[in-house]
Design an enzyme around this catalytic site. Structure first.
Site, PDB file in Angstrom:
ATOM      1  NE  ARG A  84      14.724 -50.367  46.211  1.00 51.77           N
ATOM      2  CZ  ARG A  84      14.547 -49.199  46.818  1.00 51.77           C
ATOM      3  NH1 ARG A  84      14.599 -48.087  46.110  1.00 51.77           N
ATOM      4  NH2 ARG A  84      14.341 -49.141  48.113  1.00 51.77           N
TER       5      ARG A  84
ATOM      6  CE1 TYR B 215       4.130 -45.030  54.081  1.00 49.56           C
ATOM      7  CE2 TYR B 215       3.011 -44.317  56.094  1.00 49.56           C
ATOM      8  CZ  TYR B 215       3.618 -45.320  55.337  1.00 49.56           C
ATOM      9  OH  TYR B 215       3.683 -46.605  55.833  1.00 49.56           O
TER      10      TYR B 215
ATOM     11  CE  LYS C  55       2.060 -48.144  53.248  1.00 50.49           C
ATOM     12  NZ  LYS C  55       2.298 -49.531  52.827  1.00 50.49           N
TER      13      LYS C  55
ATOM     14  N   PRO D 260      -0.509 -51.847  60.422  1.00 48.53           N
ATOM     15  CG  PRO D 260       1.508 -52.956  60.062  1.00 48.53           C
ATOM     16  CD  PRO D 260       0.399 -52.266  59.327  1.00 48.53           C
TER      17      PRO D 260
ATOM     18  CB  VAL E 233       6.631 -51.728  62.782  1.00 47.86           C
ATOM     19  CG1 VAL E 233       7.330 -53.069  62.973  1.00 47.86           C
ATOM     20  CG2 VAL E 233       5.126 -51.924  62.603  1.00 47.86           C
TER      21      VAL E 233
ATOM     22  CG  PHE F  96       8.756 -46.831  58.165  1.00 51.67           C
ATOM     23  CD1 PHE F  96       8.052 -47.056  56.995  1.00 51.67           C
ATOM     24  CD2 PHE F  96       8.384 -45.757  58.965  1.00 51.67           C
ATOM     25  CE1 PHE F  96       6.999 -46.224  56.619  1.00 51.67           C
ATOM     26  CE2 PHE F  96       7.336 -44.923  58.600  1.00 51.67           C
ATOM     27  CZ  PHE F  96       6.640 -45.156  57.433  1.00 51.67           C
TER      28      PHE F  96
HETATM   29  P1  NDP Z   1      11.792 -51.310  55.838  1.00 53.01           P
HETATM   30  O1  NDP Z   1      12.371 -50.043  55.305  1.00 53.01           O
HETATM   31  O2  NDP Z   1      12.502 -51.987  56.954  1.00 53.01           O
HETATM   32  O3  NDP Z   1      11.596 -52.359  54.642  1.00 53.01           O
HETATM   33  C1  NDP Z   1      11.027 -51.945  53.419  1.00 53.01           C
HETATM   34  C2  NDP Z   1      11.167 -53.037  52.379  1.00 53.01           C
HETATM   35  O4  NDP Z   1      10.546 -52.570  51.163  1.00 53.01           O
HETATM   36  C3  NDP Z   1      12.612 -53.363  52.051  1.00 53.01           C
HETATM   37  O5  NDP Z   1      12.768 -54.749  51.883  1.00 53.01           O
HETATM   38  C4  NDP Z   1      12.833 -52.660  50.713  1.00 53.01           C
HETATM   39  O6  NDP Z   1      13.785 -53.378  49.919  1.00 53.01           O
HETATM   40  C5  NDP Z   1      11.446 -52.743  50.076  1.00 53.01           C
HETATM   41  N1  NDP Z   1      11.301 -51.699  49.058  1.00 53.01           N
HETATM   42  C6  NDP Z   1      11.221 -50.362  49.259  1.00 53.01           C
HETATM   43  N2  NDP Z   1      11.220 -49.716  48.074  1.00 53.01           N
HETATM   44  C7  NDP Z   1      11.303 -50.671  47.107  1.00 53.01           C
HETATM   45  C8  NDP Z   1      11.369 -50.641  45.689  1.00 53.01           C
HETATM   46  N3  NDP Z   1      11.358 -49.486  45.005  1.00 53.01           N
HETATM   47  N4  NDP Z   1      11.453 -51.817  45.012  1.00 53.01           N
HETATM   48  C9  NDP Z   1      11.475 -52.986  45.687  1.00 53.01           C
HETATM   49  N5  NDP Z   1      11.426 -53.086  47.026  1.00 53.01           N
HETATM   50  C10 NDP Z   1      11.355 -51.943  47.728  1.00 53.01           C
HETATM   51  O7  NDP Z   1      10.294 -50.943  56.266  1.00 53.01           O
HETATM   52  P2  NDP Z   1       9.119 -51.808  56.939  1.00 53.01           P
HETATM   53  O8  NDP Z   1       9.467 -53.218  57.031  1.00 53.01           O
HETATM   54  O9  NDP Z   1       8.708 -51.093  58.160  1.00 53.01           O
HETATM   55  O10 NDP Z   1       7.970 -51.562  55.859  1.00 53.01           O
HETATM   56  C11 NDP Z   1       7.287 -52.605  55.203  1.00 53.01           C
HETATM   57  C12 NDP Z   1       5.875 -52.128  54.872  1.00 53.01           C
HETATM   58  O11 NDP Z   1       5.179 -51.866  56.091  1.00 53.01           O
HETATM   59  C13 NDP Z   1       5.808 -50.835  54.078  1.00 53.01           C
HETATM   60  O12 NDP Z   1       4.792 -50.947  53.119  1.00 53.01           O
HETATM   61  C14 NDP Z   1       5.438 -49.788  55.127  1.00 53.01           C
HETATM   62  O13 NDP Z   1       4.753 -48.695  54.556  1.00 53.01           O
HETATM   63  C15 NDP Z   1       4.543 -50.614  56.018  1.00 53.01           C
HETATM   64  N6  NDP Z   1       4.344 -50.115  57.378  1.00 53.01           N
HETATM   65  C16 NDP Z   1       5.423 -49.864  58.182  1.00 53.01           C
HETATM   66  C17 NDP Z   1       5.222 -49.394  59.466  1.00 53.01           C
HETATM   67  C18 NDP Z   1       6.345 -49.023  60.357  1.00 53.01           C
HETATM   68  O14 NDP Z   1       6.111 -48.294  61.359  1.00 53.01           O
HETATM   69  N7  NDP Z   1       7.558 -49.504  60.136  1.00 53.01           N
HETATM   70  C19 NDP Z   1       3.861 -49.211  59.995  1.00 53.01           C
HETATM   71  C20 NDP Z   1       2.812 -49.494  59.060  1.00 53.01           C
HETATM   72  C21 NDP Z   1       3.058 -49.952  57.811  1.00 53.01           C
HETATM   73  P3  NDP Z   1      14.987 -52.712  49.066  1.00 53.01           P
HETATM   74  O15 NDP Z   1      15.304 -51.387  49.682  1.00 53.01           O
HETATM   75  O16 NDP Z   1      16.079 -53.721  49.143  1.00 53.01           O
HETATM   76  O17 NDP Z   1      14.423 -52.597  47.694  1.00 53.01           O
HETATM   77  C1  8X3 Z   2       4.016 -46.240  59.289  1.00 51.03           C
HETATM   78  C2  8X3 Z   2       3.403 -45.703  60.532  1.00 51.03           C
HETATM   79  O1  8X3 Z   2       2.532 -43.611  61.672  1.00 51.03           O
HETATM   80  O2  8X3 Z   2       4.781 -43.529  60.710  1.00 51.03           O
HETATM   81  O3  8X3 Z   2       3.052 -46.562  58.348  1.00 51.03           O
HETATM   82  O4  8X3 Z   2       2.863 -43.468  59.312  1.00 51.03           O
HETATM   83  S1  8X3 Z   2       3.390 -44.004  60.522  1.00 51.03           S
END
Ligand code: NDP
Ligand code: 8X3
Length: 253
Positions: free
Chosen positions: A35, A154, A158, A184, A187, A191
């Site tokens: 976005r 959440y 997932k 994962p 991370v 997030f």
């Molecule tokens: P970040 O918040 O750093 O990045 C999230 C990304 O998702 C951003 O690029 C954001 O872009 C995009 N996004 C979110 N909402 C929207 C939307 N409505 N439309 C388009 N794009 C969207 O988080 P992570 O990199 O950590 O997360 C990436 C994935 O990994 C997620 O699915 C998360 O659930 C998963 N994950 C994360 C973990 C963690 O501990 N960090 C662990 C396990 C899984 P923008 O806001 O510009 O739209």
């Molecule tokens: C992100 C990891 O443990 O915060 O998916 O849900 S946790």
């Protein structure tokens, strides 16, 4: 010039951003979505000036079906030959019990993590089916394997990603399309900042006292999964920080 094409949803931050950097270095031209247009533009410039790659950016909100369909259907034919789809865009919104959590947070998570992934997969797999070729990597989570208190929705989204991924894998077998679920543990990205609505102190607490995974760790894992030979598919991969034994068990010093 790079040869393969990958589409990464949510490339403006965290895992998606690092995956874009790594794939651009490894023979991929990229379609990047998110976005935040200014971040997409900055990433496009960085990648084009650093690597021998072509970049296309699509600026849309994945929660909105019409926006997602319009953006994806605007992709020119030569870019539709997508080898790798990384369904990464996602978020956690809030951490609250079932009786008092914000319903809008629930809708935000369901619309992004589940419905957005479905809208994208429907279109991109139809192109992969035409080419009898492709690979979809769906980003689930440790929260897709275990549920924890205050994370019902959440965790539910997932778990849904994992379930959808499993069915997709079977459906797409006849078309030579691989489907991987990548899950994962913690991370350190934006997030937690997003989950706690910009509260930096709360977000920092999540990663205190242990070494979390980095977005680069996940990008490297994505590249490893994508680089397996044609007869090998990584169906389901759980990657955790060394100090994390379950969704709730993190050994902190
Ligand atoms: P970040 O918040 O750093 O990045 C999230 C990304 O998702 C951003 O690029 C954001 O872009 C995009 N996004 C979110 N909402 C929207 C939307 N409505 N439309 C388009 N794009 C969207 O988080 P992570 O990199 O950590 O997360 C990436 C994935 O990994 C997620 O699915 C998360 O659930 C998963 N994950 C994360 C973990 C963690 O501990 N960090 C662990 C396990 C899984 P923008 O806001 O510009 O739209
Ligand atoms: C992100 C990891 O443990 O915060 O998916 O849900 S946790």
């Amino acid at each position: 010039m790079n040869q393969k094409i990958a589409l990464i949803t949510g490339a403006t931050a965290g895992i998606g951003y690092e995956t874009a950097l790594l794939l651009a270095q490894n023979n991929y031209n990229l379609i990047l979505t998110g976005r935040r247009k200014e971040r997409l533009d900055a990433l496009e410039n960085k990648l084009k000036s650093s690597f021998n790659c072509k970049i296309m950016t699509l600026n849309f909100d994945i929660r909105i079906k019409t926006e997602t369909e319009l953006a994806l259907n605007s992709i020119p034919d030569e870019w539709k030959a997508i080898d790798l789809l990384v369904n990464n865009a996602g978020l956690a919104a809030g951490l609250a019990p079932i009786n008092s959590a914000d319903v809008e947070d629930w809708e935000n998570m369901i619309d992004t993590n589940v419905k957005g992934l479905l809208y994208t997969s429907r279109i991109v797999t139809s192109w992969m089916i035409e080419r009898q070729k492709g690979h979809v990597i769906n980003i689930s989570s440790i929260a897709g394997k275990e549920s924890y208190p205050n994370g019902s929705v959440y965790c539910g989204t997932k778990h849904a990603v994992a379930a959808i991924s499993k069915a997709m894998r079977i459906e797409l077998l006849p078309y030579n399309i691989k489907v991987t679920t990548l899950s994962p543990g913690a991370v350190e990205t934006e997030f937690s900042l997003v989950r706690f609505r910009g509260d930096l102190e709360k977000a920092d607490q999540v990663y205190k006292g242990f070494t979390p995974l980095t977005a680069k760790d996940i990008a490297e894992t994505i590249l490893f999964i994508a680089n397996r030979p044609p007869h090998v598919n990584i169906d389901d991969l759980l990657i955790m920080p060394t100090s994390q034994g379950s969704a709730r068990d993190i050994f902190r010093k």
